[in-house]
Scaffold this active site. Structure first.
Site, PDB file in Angstrom:
ATOM      1  N   ASP A   1      -4.278   0.868  -2.000  1.00  0.00           N
ATOM      2  CA  ASP A   1      -5.243   1.499  -3.279  1.00  0.00           C
ATOM      3  C   ASP A   1      -4.554   2.230  -3.686  1.00  0.00           C
ATOM      4  O   ASP A   1      -4.260   3.131  -4.558  1.00  0.00           O
ATOM      5  CB  ASP A   1      -5.794   0.654  -3.227  1.00  0.00           C
ATOM      6  CG  ASP A   1      -6.446  -0.957  -2.726  1.00  0.00           C
ATOM      7  OD1 ASP A   1      -5.226  -1.477  -3.416  1.00  0.00           O
ATOM      8  OD2 ASP A   1      -6.707  -0.703  -2.016  1.00  0.00           O
TER       9      ASP A   1
ATOM     10  N   GLU B   1       1.553  -2.050   1.607  1.00  0.00           N
ATOM     11  CA  GLU B   1       2.108  -1.967   0.373  1.00  0.00           C
ATOM     12  C   GLU B   1       2.971  -1.009   0.733  1.00  0.00           C
ATOM     13  O   GLU B   1       4.095  -0.500   0.594  1.00  0.00           O
ATOM     14  CB  GLU B   1       0.850  -2.276  -0.281  1.00  0.00           C
ATOM     15  CG  GLU B   1       2.254  -1.864  -2.194  1.00  0.00           C
ATOM     16  CD  GLU B   1       2.048  -3.066  -3.209  1.00  0.00           C
ATOM     17  OE1 GLU B   1       0.964  -3.555  -3.407  1.00  0.00           O
ATOM     18  OE2 GLU B   1       2.354  -1.512  -4.973  1.00  0.00           O
ATOM     19  N   ASP B   2       2.291   0.082   0.342  1.00  0.00           N
ATOM     20  CA  ASP B   2       3.201   1.647   0.561  1.00  0.00           C
ATOM     21  C   ASP B   2       4.150   2.077   1.552  1.00  0.00           C
ATOM     22  O   ASP B   2       5.273   2.281   1.828  1.00  0.00           O
ATOM     23  CB  ASP B   2       2.166   2.378   0.181  1.00  0.00           C
ATOM     24  CG  ASP B   2       3.005   3.662  -0.097  1.00  0.00           C
ATOM     25  OD1 ASP B   2       3.474   3.841  -1.974  1.00  0.00           O
ATOM     26  OD2 ASP B   2       2.315   4.901   0.242  1.00  0.00           O
ATOM     27  N   SER B   3       3.380   1.841   2.990  1.00  0.00           N
ATOM     28  CA  SER B   3       4.021   2.037   3.975  1.00  0.00           C
ATOM     29  C   SER B   3       5.449   1.117   3.709  1.00  0.00           C
ATOM     30  O   SER B   3       6.706   0.881   4.851  1.00  0.00           O
ATOM     31  CB  SER B   3       3.841   2.106   4.959  1.00  0.00           C
ATOM     32  OG  SER B   3       3.040   0.738   5.458  1.00  0.00           O
TER      33      SER B   3
HETATM   34  O1  TRH Z   1      -3.284   0.648   4.205  1.00  0.00           O
HETATM   35  P1  TRH Z   1      -2.909  -0.567   3.746  1.00  0.00           P
HETATM   36  O2  TRH Z   1      -2.626  -1.647   4.455  1.00  0.00           O
HETATM   37  O3  TRH Z   1      -2.852  -0.819   2.436  1.00  0.00           O
HETATM   38  C1  TRH Z   1      -2.749  -2.081   1.727  1.00  0.00           C
HETATM   39  C2  TRH Z   1      -2.383  -2.773   1.533  1.00  0.00           C
HETATM   40  O4  TRH Z   1      -2.242  -2.081   0.004  1.00  0.00           O
HETATM   41  C3  TRH Z   1      -2.640  -4.032   0.912  1.00  0.00           C
HETATM   42  O5  TRH Z   1      -1.852  -4.253  -0.184  1.00  0.00           O
HETATM   43  C4  TRH Z   1      -4.380  -3.368  -0.078  1.00  0.00           C
HETATM   44  O6  TRH Z   1      -4.269  -5.358  -0.189  1.00  0.00           O
HETATM   45  C5  TRH Z   1      -5.010  -2.942   0.780  1.00  0.00           C
HETATM   46  O7  TRH Z   1      -4.580  -1.534   1.467  1.00  0.00           O
HETATM   47  C6  TRH Z   1      -6.633  -3.323   0.393  1.00  0.00           C
HETATM   48  O8  TRH Z   1      -1.080   0.157   4.428  1.00  0.00           O
HETATM   49  P2  TRH Z   1      -0.688   1.366   3.027  1.00  0.00           P
HETATM   50  O9  TRH Z   1      -0.263   0.209   1.929  1.00  0.00           O
HETATM   51  O10 TRH Z   1       0.630   1.768   4.095  1.00  0.00           O
HETATM   52  O11 TRH Z   1      -1.412   2.272   2.974  1.00  0.00           O
HETATM   53  C7  TRH Z   1      -1.067   3.173   3.681  1.00  0.00           C
HETATM   54  C8  TRH Z   1      -0.682   5.295   3.014  1.00  0.00           C
HETATM   55  O12 TRH Z   1      -1.187   5.919   3.976  1.00  0.00           O
HETATM   56  C9  TRH Z   1       0.477   5.021   2.432  1.00  0.00           C
HETATM   57  O13 TRH Z   1       0.400   5.411   1.389  1.00  0.00           O
HETATM   58  C10 TRH Z   1       1.154   5.934   4.313  1.00  0.00           C
HETATM   59  C11 TRH Z   1      -0.131   6.050   3.919  1.00  0.00           C
HETATM   60  N1  TRH Z   1      -0.196   7.081   5.581  1.00  0.00           N
HETATM   61  C12 TRH Z   1      -0.323   8.304   5.700  1.00  0.00           C
HETATM   62  O14 TRH Z   1       0.479   9.248   4.882  1.00  0.00           O
HETATM   63  N2  TRH Z   1      -0.094   8.573   6.831  1.00  0.00           N
HETATM   64  C13 TRH Z   1       0.383   8.150   8.225  1.00  0.00           C
HETATM   65  O15 TRH Z   1      -0.092   9.109   9.181  1.00  0.00           O
HETATM   66  C14 TRH Z   1       0.420   6.777   7.630  1.00  0.00           C
HETATM   67  C15 TRH Z   1       0.235   5.797   9.459  1.00  0.00           C
HETATM   68  C16 TRH Z   1       0.493   6.568   6.635  1.00  0.00           C
END
Ligand code: TRH
Length: 387
Positions: A24, A282-284
């Site tokens: 989020d 979503e974002d990754s």
């Molecule tokens: O953390 P998430 O599992 O987030 C999820 C999803 O967005 C889902 O749709 C939502 O409903 C839920 O949260 C509440 O995965 P996501 O979206 O990939 O977010 C991870 C973020 O962390 C992304 O911006 C990338 C970042 N990241 C870093 O900045 N450094 C890192 O080392 C890693 C592994 C990730």
């Protein structure tokens, strides 16, 4: 002069409630930066979970309730909500509902702010029919417009900040920059011919069986794992109870490096440097597509298993144009990664498909890059009149 008569100091207010994980705030933070940098907007981001935000923006860790970082004003979203002048346009992320007092202030403002509800990303067809629709407020003279990110021209597109793809191409073309970047993160020089793999996922009970295959394979694998939920499954394979960032674990042809949670720029570089990326949420998931490398998606689990439909909808789009064997192998491995099938059984065919997935991932990324990006869609929305 009352608040309602003053000129807004901000072009955008973005409201974010952290449900869990990082997605989020990951999306909202990236959007805020894109609006500020690429569109020259004055952006204020409200987030209720400061600790999670500080993982993505270390400058916030020692700040109290407000920080100015990367051109964005970030405020802790607390109740009671302060009396502030609403921005010209307001993004409510994922139906998080801005504070009632703020909504009242929006209704009292002249002109009234544009109000946009940013939805979760989905590849399903139905989103095209809902993207752009507006819904009137039941009581106040306000309407909220719905923006659906997506993979087609009839959706809001994806976050893609200016310069991202050029920076990726420069990094991927520069072996010395990649080597220096890996060395700077304490990652040992990969063995000759090793496959670099990054791993960001939710818990993955079948992971040890897959790691066993990699450990016994003729080709070496260098697995890079930022600290997080899947690390326990990695450690289970190595028979370890814990390991901290910096730990290097080896078994046969498999070497694993535990990384700290990286800042957002470094996380991109990790994806750009690897030949295969496991991503989630979503974002990754979106960043892996911009990395233009083969990837595997761990989808966020939802009630009544609706995430399986979302997974299949994405696969249907993503696999179009691949030959049948590569397409079937990818679908089977992704489904197994998401709990439907055996990972170890699906791996050999997926590994055989990887050489085809390399140019395919690049074509996919190029196709997405031809669409309007999400921040630009929102700017366009903020210029529309809601009737
Ligand atoms: O953390 P998430 O599992 O987030 C999820 C999803 O967005 C889902 O749709 C939502 O409903 C839920 O949260 C509440 O995965 P996501 O979206 O990939 O977010 C991870 C973020 O962390 C992304 O911006 C990338 C970042 N990241 C870093 O900045 N450094 C890192 O080392 C890693 C592994 C990730």
């Amino acid at each position: 002069m009352s608040l309602a008569d003053a000129a807004p100091a901000f072009d955008w207010d973005i409201f974010c409630r952290v449900v869990d994980n990082f997605g989020d705030i990951g999306v909202c933070w990236r959007l805020a930066k894109a609006l500020a940098h690429d569109h020259g907007c004055a952006v204020r981001l409200w987030v209720d979970d400061w600790g999670t935000f500080a993982r993505l923006c270390p400058a916030a860790a020692d700040a109290g309730d407000a920080v100015r970082a990367e051109g964005v004003e970030v405020r802790r979203w607390r109740e009671p909500f302060p009396e502030v002048l609403p921005a010209r346009a307001v993004v409510e992320a994922f139906a998080c509902e801005p504070p009632a007092s703020y909504v009242e202030a929006m209704a009292a403002a002249t002109p009234r702010p544009h109000w946009i509800n940013l939805e979760y990303l989905s590849a399903e067809d139905w989103i095209e029919g809902c993207h752009g629709l507006a819904s009137p407020h039941p009581r106040l003279p306000l309407a909220k417009r719905f923006c659906f990110p997506g993979f087609t021209a009839r959706s809001g597109g994806l976050l893609r900040e200016r310069g991202l793809l050029d920076a990726r191409d420069r990094f991927q073309a520069d072996a010395i920059a990649r080597r220096d970047w890996l060395a700077g993160r304490g990652i040992p020089v990969p063995a000759e011919g090793a496959r670099l793999v990054s791993l960001f996922a939710y818990e993955q009970p079948q992971l040890p069986e897959l790691l066993r295959l990699w450990a016994g394979a003729p080709r070496p694998t260098l697995l890079l794992v930022p600290e997080g939920r899947v690390l326990g499954d990695v450690l289970r394979f190595f028979g370890r109870a814990e390991a901290r960032a910096g730990a290097i674990l080896a078994a046969g042809a498999l070497s694993t490096v535990v990384l700290p949670f990286l800042d957002t720029a470094d996380y991109d570089r990790l994806l750009w440097a690897c030949e295969l990326n496991f991503v989630r949420g979503e974002d990754s998931f979106v960043r892996a597509q911009w990395a233009a490398r083969p990837f595997v998606w761990h989808i966020y689990e939802q009630d009544e298993a609706v995430h399986h439909d979302k997974l299949d909808a994405f696969l249907a789009r993503y696999l179009a144009g691949l030959d049948e064997a590569a397409s079937d192998a990818t679908r089977a491995f992704w489904r197994a990664w998401n709990g439907e099938g055996s990972l170890a059984a699906a791996w050999p065919a997926f590994a055989d498909a990887l050489p085809q997935l390399v140019p395919h991932a690049r074509r996919w990324s190029d196709g997405l890059a031809a669409l309007q990006d999400l921040a630009s869609t929102l700017v366009q929305f903020s210029e529309l009149t809601v009737k």
